[in-house]
Enzyme design. Sequence first.
Site, mmCIF file in Angstrom:
data_model
loop_
_atom_site.group_PDB
_atom_site.id
_atom_site.type_symbol
_atom_site.label_atom_id
_atom_site.label_comp_id
_atom_site.label_asym_id
_atom_site.label_seq_id
_atom_site.Cartn_x
_atom_site.Cartn_y
_atom_site.Cartn_z
ATOM 1 N N ARG A 274 77.807 -14.996 82.219
ATOM 2 C CA ARG A 274 76.888 -16.078 82.618
ATOM 3 C C ARG A 274 76.172 -16.629 81.393
ATOM 4 N NH1 ARG A 274 73.157 -14.141 87.311
ATOM 5 N NH2 ARG A 274 72.504 -16.329 87.335
ATOM 6 N N SER B 242 67.092 -21.565 98.568
ATOM 7 C CA SER B 242 67.307 -21.286 99.999
ATOM 8 C C SER B 242 66.120 -20.539 100.593
ATOM 9 C CB SER B 242 68.574 -20.433 100.158
ATOM 10 O OG SER B 242 68.372 -19.196 99.460
ATOM 11 N N CYS C 221 61.917 1.028 74.259
ATOM 12 C CA CYS C 221 60.614 0.599 73.698
ATOM 13 C C CYS C 221 60.146 -0.714 74.309
ATOM 14 C CB CYS C 221 60.718 0.474 72.177
ATOM 15 S SG CYS C 221 61.713 -0.932 71.632
ATOM 16 N N HIS D 201 62.700 -14.478 87.338
ATOM 17 C CA HIS D 201 63.753 -13.445 87.421
ATOM 18 C C HIS D 201 64.382 -13.149 86.072
ATOM 19 C CE1 HIS D 201 64.221 -14.837 91.847
ATOM 20 N NE2 HIS D 201 63.176 -14.055 91.656
ATOM 21 N N GLN E 272 63.163 -19.712 89.611
ATOM 22 C CA GLN E 272 63.847 -18.436 89.850
ATOM 23 C C GLN E 272 65.078 -18.353 88.940
ATOM 24 O OE1 GLN E 272 63.973 -17.463 94.367
ATOM 25 N NE2 GLN E 272 63.736 -19.688 94.215
ATOM 26 N N ASN E 273 65.373 -19.439 88.273
ATOM 27 C CA ASN E 273 66.605 -19.527 87.491
ATOM 28 C C ASN E 273 66.469 -18.810 86.159
ATOM 29 O OD1 ASN E 273 67.559 -21.001 89.601
ATOM 30 N ND2 ASN E 273 67.238 -22.967 88.604
ATOM 31 N N VAL E 274 67.577 -18.265 85.728
ATOM 32 C CA VAL E 274 67.602 -17.518 84.465
ATOM 33 C C VAL E 274 68.339 -18.329 83.393
ATOM 34 C CG1 VAL E 274 67.416 -15.272 85.595
ATOM 35 C CG2 VAL E 274 69.689 -16.262 85.266
ATOM 36 N N ASP E 275 68.661 -19.589 83.737
ATOM 37 C CA ASP E 275 69.343 -20.424 82.733
ATOM 38 C C ASP E 275 68.309 -21.091 81.822
ATOM 39 O OD1 ASP E 275 69.782 -22.626 85.478
ATOM 40 O OD2 ASP E 275 68.468 -23.047 83.788
ATOM 41 N N CYS F 258 63.696 0.274 67.754
ATOM 42 C CA CYS F 258 63.579 1.743 67.849
ATOM 43 C C CYS F 258 64.931 2.398 67.568
ATOM 44 C CB CYS F 258 63.064 2.151 69.236
ATOM 45 S SG CYS F 258 64.251 1.864 70.539
HETATM 46 P P1 NAD Z 1 61.565 -9.301 96.450
HETATM 47 O O1 NAD Z 1 61.507 -10.569 97.225
HETATM 48 O O2 NAD Z 1 61.486 -8.035 97.210
HETATM 49 O O3 NAD Z 1 60.419 -9.375 95.316
HETATM 50 C C1 NAD Z 1 60.642 -8.790 94.057
HETATM 51 C C2 NAD Z 1 59.346 -8.104 93.657
HETATM 52 O O4 NAD Z 1 58.327 -9.072 93.548
HETATM 53 C C3 NAD Z 1 58.888 -7.057 94.638
HETATM 54 O O5 NAD Z 1 58.240 -6.032 93.892
HETATM 55 C C4 NAD Z 1 57.863 -7.834 95.471
HETATM 56 O O6 NAD Z 1 56.830 -6.982 95.917
HETATM 57 C C5 NAD Z 1 57.283 -8.779 94.429
HETATM 58 N N1 NAD Z 1 56.850 -10.056 95.045
HETATM 59 C C6 NAD Z 1 57.568 -10.804 95.904
HETATM 60 N N2 NAD Z 1 56.869 -11.921 96.225
HETATM 61 C C7 NAD Z 1 55.706 -11.858 95.523
HETATM 62 C C8 NAD Z 1 54.559 -12.708 95.419
HETATM 63 N N3 NAD Z 1 54.479 -13.883 96.103
HETATM 64 N N4 NAD Z 1 53.537 -12.326 94.625
HETATM 65 C C9 NAD Z 1 53.604 -11.167 93.929
HETATM 66 N N5 NAD Z 1 54.646 -10.300 93.973
HETATM 67 C C10 NAD Z 1 55.681 -10.672 94.771
HETATM 68 O O7 NAD Z 1 62.899 -9.347 95.630
HETATM 69 P P2 NAD Z 1 63.961 -8.168 95.584
HETATM 70 O O8 NAD Z 1 64.903 -8.384 96.697
HETATM 71 O O9 NAD Z 1 63.242 -6.850 95.417
HETATM 72 O O10 NAD Z 1 64.684 -8.522 94.212
HETATM 73 C C11 NAD Z 1 63.896 -8.379 93.038
HETATM 74 C C12 NAD Z 1 64.036 -9.642 92.297
HETATM 75 O O11 NAD Z 1 65.307 -9.678 91.598
HETATM 76 C C13 NAD Z 1 64.037 -10.871 93.218
HETATM 77 O O12 NAD Z 1 63.124 -11.789 92.767
HETATM 78 C C14 NAD Z 1 65.461 -11.337 93.096
HETATM 79 O O13 NAD Z 1 65.576 -12.725 93.266
HETATM 80 C C15 NAD Z 1 65.786 -10.972 91.665
HETATM 81 N N6 NAD Z 1 67.206 -11.150 91.442
HETATM 82 C C16 NAD Z 1 67.604 -11.846 90.340
HETATM 83 C C17 NAD Z 1 68.930 -12.100 90.192
HETATM 84 C C18 NAD Z 1 69.387 -12.905 89.035
HETATM 85 O O14 NAD Z 1 70.581 -13.032 88.782
HETATM 86 N N7 NAD Z 1 68.422 -13.477 88.352
HETATM 87 C C19 NAD Z 1 69.843 -11.651 91.124
HETATM 88 C C20 NAD Z 1 69.370 -10.937 92.207
HETATM 89 C C21 NAD Z 1 68.043 -10.679 92.362
HETATM 90 N N1 APR Z 2 70.475 -30.337 94.752
HETATM 91 C C1 APR Z 2 69.474 -29.755 95.488
HETATM 92 N N2 APR Z 2 69.597 -28.568 96.105
HETATM 93 C C2 APR Z 2 70.790 -27.947 95.985
HETATM 94 C C3 APR Z 2 71.882 -28.473 95.243
HETATM 95 C C4 APR Z 2 71.670 -29.733 94.612
HETATM 96 N N3 APR Z 2 72.622 -30.326 93.890
HETATM 97 N N4 APR Z 2 72.928 -27.612 95.344
HETATM 98 C C5 APR Z 2 72.506 -26.576 96.102
HETATM 99 N N5 APR Z 2 71.231 -26.790 96.507
HETATM 100 C C6 APR Z 2 70.380 -25.927 97.322
HETATM 101 C C7 APR Z 2 71.083 -25.337 98.518
HETATM 102 O O1 APR Z 2 70.851 -26.182 99.627
HETATM 103 C C8 APR Z 2 70.348 -23.983 98.659
HETATM 104 O O2 APR Z 2 69.235 -24.146 99.517
HETATM 105 O O3 APR Z 2 70.029 -24.854 96.481
HETATM 106 C C9 APR Z 2 69.835 -23.697 97.256
HETATM 107 C C10 APR Z 2 70.549 -22.542 96.572
HETATM 108 O O4 APR Z 2 70.156 -21.354 97.242
HETATM 109 P P1 APR Z 2 70.599 -19.944 96.619
HETATM 110 O O5 APR Z 2 72.010 -20.010 96.223
HETATM 111 O O6 APR Z 2 70.132 -18.900 97.584
HETATM 112 O O7 APR Z 2 69.766 -19.829 95.270
HETATM 113 P P2 APR Z 2 68.248 -19.387 95.121
HETATM 114 O O8 APR Z 2 67.429 -19.821 96.294
HETATM 115 O O9 APR Z 2 67.826 -19.804 93.765
HETATM 116 O O10 APR Z 2 68.322 -17.761 95.127
HETATM 117 C C11 APR Z 2 67.053 -17.094 94.919
HETATM 118 O O11 APR Z 2 68.108 -14.945 94.831
HETATM 119 O O12 APR Z 2 70.028 -13.881 94.199
HETATM 120 C C12 APR Z 2 68.719 -14.098 93.872
HETATM 121 O O13 APR Z 2 67.624 -14.015 91.816
HETATM 122 C C13 APR Z 2 68.569 -14.738 92.540
HETATM 123 O O14 APR Z 2 67.027 -16.379 91.799
HETATM 124 C C14 APR Z 2 67.974 -16.077 92.820
HETATM 125 C C15 APR Z 2 67.280 -15.853 94.125
HETATM 126 ZN ZN ZN Z 3 63.793 -0.236 71.352
#
Ligand code: NAD
Ligand code: APR
Ligand code: ZN
Length: 237
Positions: A56, A179, A119, A108, A88-91, A141
């Site tokens: 990614r 979503s 460390c 995230h 929420q995006n990591v890009d 470290c």
């Molecule tokens: P989650 O919704 O349970 O929340 C993650 C953590 O944040 C938990 O400790 C929760 O207590 C805390 N939290 C949630 N909402 C909050 C708020 N409004 N204020 C303060 N703290 C809050 O998520 P999860 O299912 O435990 O997953 C952990 C995280 O990892 C999620 O945010 C998920 O999206 C992320 N994730 C990232 C990727 C990626 O590729 N970036 C993929 C999957 C999951």
């Molecule tokens: N324009 C606007 N909205 C769009 C487009 C677009 N071109 N394409 C897709 N969408 C919307 C879809 O309708 C959907 O509601 O983006 C949303 C994508 O939802 P997800 O795939 O669930 O992504 P996201 O909500 O960011 O997921 C949240 O979950 O897996 C974890 O950590 C990960 O940050 C991610 C978190």
């Molecule tokens: Zn280190």
Amino acid sequence: MAKVVILSGAGISAESGISTFRDSEGLWEHYDIKDICTAGCLETNRETTIEFYDKRRLDLADKEPNRAHRVIARLKAKYKDDIAIITQNVDDLFEKAGIAHEDIVHLHGYLTKVECEKCGLVYDIGYKKTQDSFNGKCPTCASGKIRPFIVMFGEAAPMYAKINQEIDDCELLVVIGTSGNVIAVDILSSYVDRTILNNLEPSITINDELYTKVLYKKATEAIDEIASEIEIFLEKR
Ligand code: NAD
Ligand code: APR
Ligand code: ZN
């Protein structure tokens, strides 16, 4: 604190060619979250997990911000601290559009950064593969293993506290491309007077009746209407 909060998810980057998670052909259709994105996966499945995030990260190298990122960058440059950007995006597409990294809350994590498990050092390795950087070892470290700077499901997400801080003072919440499966955007919208939701289509985890305005269209097509709402709101204050 900001008056306008723009909270985005994977959908805002979809038109830049980055897969979302739960749309058809989304990431979670091709990978099992528990294998590569759940707490503990780096112990049980390290190689595949690092490969997944390296892929990614390398994919990011040729990805460009789309019009939605660029319009938001223009608004941020004009209105500065009156607008908070939370994603929420990591890009790195908001950064590539010109927003300073420190002006974006990445809930995230961030694909081009890695973290030392021992460390806690966090540093940027750009688009290089993790294993190529210091052979997967921490440069400080020297003994800690490095891991992607990504929040896995079930791990603590310390940046979430920023959501509550920003929502406290928010008068216009804009939700784009999520979503609502992870961040409870409906709860956040209940604290804010004016709210705009932009997704492609309804999401079972979002009650769109709670939002002042709902735009079911691509972010690049919705962004002009969103931008003028933000400008009218901020200019009349
Ligand atoms: P989650 O919704 O349970 O929340 C993650 C953590 O944040 C938990 O400790 C929760 O207590 C805390 N939290 C949630 N909402 C909050 C708020 N409004 N204020 C303060 N703290 C809050 O998520 P999860 O299912 O435990 O997953 C952990 C995280 O990892 C999620 O945010 C998920 O999206 C992320 N994730 C990232 C990727 C990626 O590729 N970036 C993929 C999957 C999951
Ligand atoms: N324009 C606007 N909205 C769009 C487009 C677009 N071109 N394409 C897709 N969408 C919307 C879809 O309708 C959907 O509601 O983006 C949303 C994508 O939802 P997800 O795939 O669930 O992504 P996201 O909500 O960011 O997921 C949240 O979950 O897996 C974890 O950590 C990960 O940050 C991610 C978190
Ligand atoms: Zn280190």
